[in-house]
Design a protein around this motif. Sequence first.
Motif, PDB file in Angstrom:
ATOM      1  N   GLU A 179      33.460  28.044  38.180  1.00 30.68           N
ATOM      2  CA  GLU A 179      33.462  29.492  38.445  1.00 30.68           C
ATOM      3  C   GLU A 179      32.119  30.102  38.022  1.00 30.68           C
ATOM      4  OE1 GLU A 179      35.085  27.651  35.986  1.00 30.68           O
ATOM      5  OE2 GLU A 179      36.941  28.823  36.075  1.00 30.68           O
ATOM      6  N   HIS A 180      31.789  31.201  38.592  1.00 33.30           N
ATOM      7  CA  HIS A 180      30.516  31.920  38.430  1.00 33.30           C
ATOM      8  C   HIS A 180      29.340  31.125  39.001  1.00 33.30           C
ATOM      9  CE1 HIS A 180      31.819  35.528  36.396  1.00 33.30           C
ATOM     10  NE2 HIS A 180      32.593  34.798  35.598  1.00 33.30           N
ATOM     11  N   ALA A 181      29.163  29.860  38.578  1.00 40.24           N
ATOM     12  CA  ALA A 181      28.044  29.082  39.117  1.00 40.24           C
ATOM     13  C   ALA A 181      28.162  28.999  40.643  1.00 40.24           C
ATOM     14  CB  ALA A 181      28.034  27.693  38.498  1.00 40.24           C
ATOM     15  N   ALA A 211      43.606  38.754  36.231  1.00 37.21           N
ATOM     16  CA  ALA A 211      43.734  37.793  35.121  1.00 37.21           C
ATOM     17  C   ALA A 211      43.078  36.454  35.431  1.00 37.21           C
ATOM     18  CB  ALA A 211      45.217  37.599  34.785  1.00 37.21           C
ATOM     19  N   GLY A 212      42.337  36.362  36.534  1.00 38.60           N
ATOM     20  CA  GLY A 212      41.621  35.118  36.836  1.00 38.60           C
ATOM     21  C   GLY A 212      42.358  34.158  37.746  1.00 38.60           C
ATOM     22  N   LEU A 213      43.560  34.558  38.208  1.00 30.54           N
ATOM     23  CA  LEU A 213      44.327  33.665  39.085  1.00 30.54           C
ATOM     24  C   LEU A 213      44.183  34.057  40.564  1.00 30.54           C
ATOM     25  CD1 LEU A 213      47.593  33.069  36.976  1.00 30.54           C
ATOM     26  CD2 LEU A 213      45.464  31.750  37.010  1.00 30.54           C
ATOM     27  N   GLY A 214      43.145  34.839  40.865  1.00 35.13           N
ATOM     28  CA  GLY A 214      42.833  35.117  42.268  1.00 35.13           C
ATOM     29  C   GLY A 214      43.784  36.074  42.963  1.00 35.13           C
ATOM     30  N   SER A 215      44.297  37.083  42.220  1.00 40.46           N
ATOM     31  CA  SER A 215      45.204  38.033  42.891  1.00 40.46           C
ATOM     32  C   SER A 215      44.470  38.811  43.983  1.00 40.46           C
ATOM     33  CB  SER A 215      45.834  39.004  41.881  1.00 40.46           C
ATOM     34  OG  SER A 215      44.927  40.032  41.522  1.00 40.46           O
TER      35      SER A 215
HETATM   36  C1  LIG Z   1      33.918  34.254  38.976  1.00 40.12           C
HETATM   37  C2  LIG Z   1      34.320  33.752  40.355  1.00 40.12           C
HETATM   38  O1  LIG Z   1      33.730  32.458  40.524  1.00 40.12           O
HETATM   39  C3  LIG Z   1      35.834  33.604  40.475  1.00 40.12           C
HETATM   40  C4  LIG Z   1      36.584  34.868  40.203  1.00 40.12           C
HETATM   41  O2  LIG Z   1      37.986  34.673  40.255  1.00 40.12           O
HETATM   42  P1  LIG Z   1      39.006  35.811  39.782  1.00 40.12           P
HETATM   43  O3  LIG Z   1      38.774  37.003  40.602  1.00 40.12           O
HETATM   44  O4  LIG Z   1      38.737  36.083  38.333  1.00 40.12           O
HETATM   45  O5  LIG Z   1      40.389  35.211  40.011  1.00 40.12           O
HETATM   46  C5  LIG Z   1      33.778  34.711  41.398  1.00 40.12           C
HETATM   47  C6  LIG Z   1      33.732  34.165  42.832  1.00 40.12           C
HETATM   48  O6  LIG Z   1      33.620  32.931  43.016  1.00 40.12           O
HETATM   49  O7  LIG Z   1      33.780  34.976  43.749  1.00 40.12           O
END
Ligand SMILES: C[C@@](O)(CCOP(=O)(O)O)CC(=O)O
Length: 387
Positions: free
Chosen positions: A16-18, A142-146
């Motif tokens: 993620e992020h990278a 919360a990081g689960l792609g809602s």
């Molecule tokens: C940080 C990132 O890599 C994922 C973000 O996921 P989420 O929105 O936090 O579920 C951003 C992206 O890839 O668009």
Amino acid sequence: MEVRSRAPGKIILAGEHAVVHGSAAVAASIGLYTSVSVRLSSPNDNDDTLTLHLMDVGLEFSWPVGRIKEMLPDSVNNDASSPATCCEETTKLILTALKDFKIPDAKIGIASGVIAFLWLYTSILGNKAAKVIVSSELPLGAGLGSSAAFCVSLSGALLALSDSVQVDFDQEGWVSFGEKDQQLANRWAFEGEKIIHGKPSGIDNTVSTFGNMIKFKSGVLTCIKSNMTLKMLITNTKVGRNTKALVAGVSERKNRHPDAMTSVFTAVEFISNEFASIIQTTTCSDDEVVEKEQRIRELMEMNQGLLQCMGVSHASIETVLQTTCKYQLTSKLTGAGGGGCVLTLLPALLSATVIDKVIRELEQCGFQCLIAEIGGNGLECRFDGRS
Ligand SMILES: C[C@@](O)(CCOP(=O)(O)O)CC(=O)O
Ligand SMILES: Nc1ncnc2c1ncn2[C@@H]1O[C@H](COP(=O)(O)OP(=O)(O)O)[C@@H](O)[C@H]1O
Ligand SMILES: [Mg+2]
């Protein structure tokens, strides 16, 4: 006429992020879905409004269709088969119009979701009157792609009602789109994600559309086939955060330290590639599984360290890492970080007693734990009859 659709959330196993900066990442869909129902009004309904009911946040929005045409003159003329980007001017215009609804401060993040909705709805279906209901099994933000599951399920339902895709609605139950139609839904969902994330990589909407486990790099998806059962504990720290702000923060850090951050992203690329290759290799014996899990643990540990370098860890995430470490378990944040969810690898031979103990200790910290199915179906639709 009513259509329902659903699209899953995701976990990012590495990268993620990278991935926003061009490195590879590995993600899998999870068995938690966002569902959308769209019911187009018929002349008998005598109803000239577009209504959006967001069940998870208890908010309802409604616009007379004439007002929509005034507000979004360009998008109502868009072609559903050619995804288009919502410009900044239009975003601002909708945001101003949303002031009438007085969204409470604590729920202000929802405004970007409503803008994405209006953009997708008007671009795909024009200014037809309808009732749209959205509900989700995923925690929001919360990081689960809602956000991706929201955009994918919306795009799917809207396209199913347009002339741009061919869905076999004679089939019973949930129906998947064909590959070309999946690609179209994915491209529209990406346009919605741009409104919510600012600068998305596209990994979240892609895994939500296609499901399963994928490697993703610079917009290109590779399906990962694996006979290894990966079991992850997902811990929601319940610390709220916003993906757009976290993604922007990483870009700012990259601008301040371009060489150092480029090296961090390159290291993540190696981690994601190695992760993908480990899970793709066929495993036969228990010893091989143990050896692979050991390598995955190290990769997760390194990835977490690099996410900390990017500035997206959080005290609550560190608490989860320390708690699981007491049980010799390895964890990393998933998604944008800054709070949100953390993944913990649960080795195949780990006893149920240890799993129960670690969950109890995490819950005592105020966190919420869940074990979700990894790698299920992506976008699906169903037809609920004509009115
Ligand atoms: C940080 C990132 O890599 C994922 C973000 O996921 P989420 O929105 O936090 O579920 C951003 C992206 O890839 O668009
Ligand atoms: N079910 C939903 N109802 C309303 N808005 C939603 C829903 N799901 C996602 N959203 C939108 O997505 C935003 C959360 O996206 P984001 O910050 O990327 O976190 P994540 O994708 O990790 O859940 C919410 O603030 C809202 O704008
Ligand atoms: Mg998101």
